[in-house]
Design a protein around this motif. Structure first.
Motif, PDB file in Angstrom:
ATOM      1  N   LEU A   1       0.991  -1.344  -0.020  1.00  0.00           N
ATOM      2  CA  LEU A   1      -0.039   0.029   0.008  1.00  0.00           C
ATOM      3  C   LEU A   1       0.948   1.332   0.152  1.00  0.00           C
ATOM      4  O   LEU A   1       1.651   1.133   0.817  1.00  0.00           O
ATOM      5  N   ALA A   2       0.700   2.176  -0.922  1.00  0.00           N
ATOM      6  CA  ALA A   2       1.405   3.097  -1.234  1.00  0.00           C
ATOM      7  C   ALA A   2       0.623   4.417  -1.628  1.00  0.00           C
ATOM      8  O   ALA A   2      -0.432   4.350  -2.324  1.00  0.00           O
ATOM      9  N   LYS A   3       1.420   5.627  -1.394  1.00  0.00           N
ATOM     10  CA  LYS A   3       0.795   7.152  -1.843  1.00  0.00           C
ATOM     11  C   LYS A   3       1.830   7.517  -2.717  1.00  0.00           C
ATOM     12  O   LYS A   3       3.163   7.232  -2.719  1.00  0.00           O
ATOM     13  N   ALA A   4       1.171   8.122  -3.688  1.00  0.00           N
ATOM     14  CA  ALA A   4       1.918   8.858  -4.684  1.00  0.00           C
ATOM     15  C   ALA A   4       1.407  10.207  -4.941  1.00  0.00           C
ATOM     16  O   ALA A   4       0.321  10.663  -5.170  1.00  0.00           O
ATOM     17  N   GLU A   5       2.390  11.287  -5.165  1.00  0.00           N
ATOM     18  CA  GLU A   5       2.090  12.708  -5.145  1.00  0.00           C
ATOM     19  C   GLU A   5       3.502  13.082  -6.067  1.00  0.00           C
ATOM     20  O   GLU A   5       4.555  13.146  -5.670  1.00  0.00           O
ATOM     21  N   PRO A   6       3.233  13.997  -6.983  1.00  0.00           N
ATOM     22  CA  PRO A   6       4.135  14.777  -7.629  1.00  0.00           C
ATOM     23  C   PRO A   6       4.698  15.819  -6.783  1.00  0.00           C
ATOM     24  O   PRO A   6       4.162  16.350  -5.998  1.00  0.00           O
TER      25      PRO A   6
END
Length: 370
Positions: A298-303
């Motif tokens: 489970l991971a979060k992604a953001e530029p």
């Protein structure tokens, strides 16, 4: 709006086993894999406490793959559980469900994966993205921790929240009552709702001091973040649904969870650190037998806000054709898939106050040897 189904009975003090099943889906309303679990006797409907889902929509305001999946799951389960549908399977990410269950038992002498859930009340539109949502989320996290028997915040490794967003109709409804909302940009409301939810998680876990929080910091202070928060906004609800995952004493079973914080979208060593903590190989791609021990990532992604990754320019924030969060999911999904050797991974975009700017939490659930 979601139909209100009968609530499941509150979780009691007994410390059982937490089970996690990974189920592929052919389309957003496909619950055949869940039905097969029930038919085989591997799982009973009343044991399910939460479902994470990756659906193949755009992950934006008008992503109706999420409510479609919610309706199908509610019909299959026939009871109220925490449902977190995260839209967007860009790149090589595979649509799938993570079915989290709680099976009553005698417990064990050590620690094992534990789960607790809680819900806030429905928010008024003017409360979304503001301190009312922060405080309500913090209180719900505390209740979910208590339900899981997690008394020490250090034992919490991942907190997932499904939160609401603003639509034009919701904004107009608030205005009709003389109330103003946090933003009139419906897409921006997703980030504010995620951010308020993440700050609530950080407050509950002691990562962020309460005196640092007010309406003005939500979405504007990237230095205030939780290293264990994951929030996904959607049109299908008006409350926050909270799932707390950790390792708690008294629980049984082979599953454990570990987490790290990715400093940016290519922070492979953070993923490898979580794998190593669970006794998995920490260099190269996991061999197939080790990859099968990984039940979920489970991971979060953001530029990044400055348009750079380690000093090199990226165009995620400048692309008018593809939303930046979609780029970020594809990037982090590719890095994570290369580490694990599998693509059915829960990578969610939009990491406001969820890890540092351009980074985000990553957690791994795995079966322990022996």
């Amino acid at each position: 709006m979601r139909a209100h189904l009968p609530a499941k009975k509150s979780q009691g003090p007994a410390m059982p086993e937490c089970l996690v099943f990974r189920v592929p889906t052919r389309h957003p309303a496909d619950v055949s894999g869940l039905d097969a679990l029930f038919a085989s006797g591997a799982l009973a409907p009343e044991e399910v406490v939460a479902v994470f889902g990756k659906t193949e929509g755009n992950g934006c305001v008008n992503d109706f793959t999420r409510p479609l999946a919610v309706m199908a799951l509610e019909a299959a389960l026939g009871a109220r559980v925490a449902l977190v549908m995260s839209g967007g399977t860009e790149g090589g990410l595979s649509p799938h469900l993570l079915v989290v269950a709680r099976r009553e038992g005698a417990g064990g002498p050590g620690t094992a994966l534990a789960v607790g859930t809680a819900f806030t009340d429905d928010f008024l539109p003017e409360e979304i993205g503001r301190m009312a949502q922060v405080r309500a989320t913090a209180a719900a996290v505390a209740r979910a921790m208590a339900a899981a028997g997690l008394t020490d915040p250090a034992d919490v490794h991942f907190v997932q929240v499904k939160c609401p967003l603003l639509t034009s109709a919701r904004i107009q409804e608030a205005a009709a009552r003389g109330q103003d909302v946090s933003t009139h940009d419906t897409y921006a409301s997703m980030g504010l709702s995620r951010g308020a939810s993440a700050l609530g998680i950080g407050l509950a876990l002691g990562e962020i001091p309460g005196e640092a929080l007010d309406d003005s910091v939500i979405g504007t202070r990237p230095d205030l973040f939780s290293g264990r928060a994951s929030a996904s906004a959607g049109i299908e609800l008006m409350r926050n649904e909270v799932i707390v995952l950790g390792n708690a004493p008294g629980w049984s079973g082979p599953l454990r969870i570990a987490h790290r914080v990715m400093r940016d979208g290519i922070d492979l060593p953070a993923i490898q650190g979580a794998l190593a903590e669970l006794g998995l190989p920490a260099s190269g791609q996991l061999p197939p037998e080790a990859a099968e021990r990984v039940v979920a990532l489970l991971a979060k992604a953001e530029p990044t806000g400055d348009g750079l990754i380690r000093g090199r320019r990226h165009i995620m924030n400048d692309d008018s054709d593809i939303n930046a969060t979609r780029h970020a999911r594809a990037l982090v999904g590719g890095v994570a898939a290369a580490a694990i050797g599998r693509t059915d991974l829960f990578v969610s975009g939009g990491a406001e106050h969820q890890g540092p700017d351009g980074g985000g939490p990553v957690a791994v659930i795995a079966r322990m040897n022996g």
